[in-house]
Write a protein that holds these residues in place. Structure first.
Motif: not given
Length: 289
Positions: A112-116, A122-131, A227-236, A238-242
């Motif tokens: 997910g991190v790699a694709v985002a 390349t596409a010029g669009v911000d993409t977020a990650l949903k766990w 690292p993967v863990a930091d990058a995922y948390a930064a782009g996720c 889901t984190l911080g949400r109900p």
């Protein structure tokens, strides 16, 4: 002279250039060793897993379908889209023995991190990650699902990693109301060839760093990013949400998604302040109250 009609005649959706993709991605010492593009199949994951089981596919193989009629997502959900409207592909990886089995759940998160990152560049669009394995884009101010990732083990210890992304789907073609596409998100570039090259190169970089670190998400990743863990948390997103977690077996858990633990599980804090690690389930983002 009449213009032919049908699913393969949409001029806005040209076919992938397989020879050019192979020339750009396959190198003697590179990660990707073979790339095939097929017009249509049921599921690239199923096909590649079957080929691996029969000894007909080796690690580094990439299988791409112009159309996927029975694509599989998590929890048995189907994934389908018009021909040439997206990127539907699977890769065969061999993380073991360098990566212990208990760290393999990080592989779809890494993807997910790699694709985002690749899509942002390349596409010029911000993409977020949903766990745990969805990619989201914003369409008219609304969060929508752009794509998904599915990792499946094969008998010899390898992993088939499948990725599906909606690229040029129009509003009338969306399979469900919550879906989106790069085109609907306003992407200035929806040419699938450079998008696929960028995603595979990004996946190679992240995966190589993660494997070199023994699958440790706290240290392994893209050296230029972290690292993967930091990058995922930064782009996720889901984190911080109900959230509401619909758990295997029919249970449900509500609370706030507060963290990822070392095993890649989502940690949900309930109203009483107790924290629950969730390894599998369907996560629904809820409105803050």
């Amino acid at each position: 002279m009449s213009t032919p009609s049908g699913r393969w005649s949409d001029l806005d959706r040209p076919p992938l250039r397989a020879a050019a993709l192979r020339s750009a991605l396959i190198r003697p010492s590179g990660r990707w060793t073979r790339l095939r593009v097929v017009e249509a199949t049921g599921s690239t994951n199923a096909d590649l897993a079957a080929a691996a089981g029969a000894g007909e596919a080796a690690p580094g193989e990439v299988l791409v379908a112009e159309e996927q009629t029975s694509g599989r997502g998590r929890l048995g959900r189907s994934w389908s889209a018009p021909a040439r409207s997206g990127l539907f592909f699977s890769v065969l990886l061999d993380p073991e023995p360098e990566v212990p089995t208990e760290r393999l759940p990080w592989l779809p998160l890494l993807a997910g991190v790699a694709v985002a990152g690749a899509l942002a560049r390349t596409a010029g669009v911000d993409t977020a990650l949903k766990w745990p394995n969805d990619l989201l884009v914003t369409v008219d101010g609304v969060e929508r699902k752009l794509g998904g990732i599915l990792a499946e083990r094969v008998p010899d210890g390898g992993v088939v990693l499948g990725i599906g992304l909606n690229v040029s789907l129009r509003a009338a073609e969306l399979p469900v109301p919550g879906a989106g596409s790069l085109a609907l998100a306003g992407a200035p570039n929806t040419d699938r060839d450079p998008l696929l090259r960028a995603v595979l190169r990004s996946l190679d970089t992240w995966y190589t760093g993660w494997v070199a670190a023994g699958g440790d998400p706290a240290t392994g990743g893209d050296p230029s990013v972290g690292p993967v863990a930091d990058a995922y948390a930064a782009g996720c997103a889901t984190l911080g949400r109900p959230v509401r977690a619909e758990l295997p077996g029919g249970g449900e858990l509500r609370g706030t998604a507060v963290a990822l633990d070392g095993d890649g599980r989502l940690v949900i804090e309930d109203r009483a302040g107790a924290r629950h690690p969730v390894a599998a389930g369907d996560i629904v983002h809820l409105r803050a109250t």
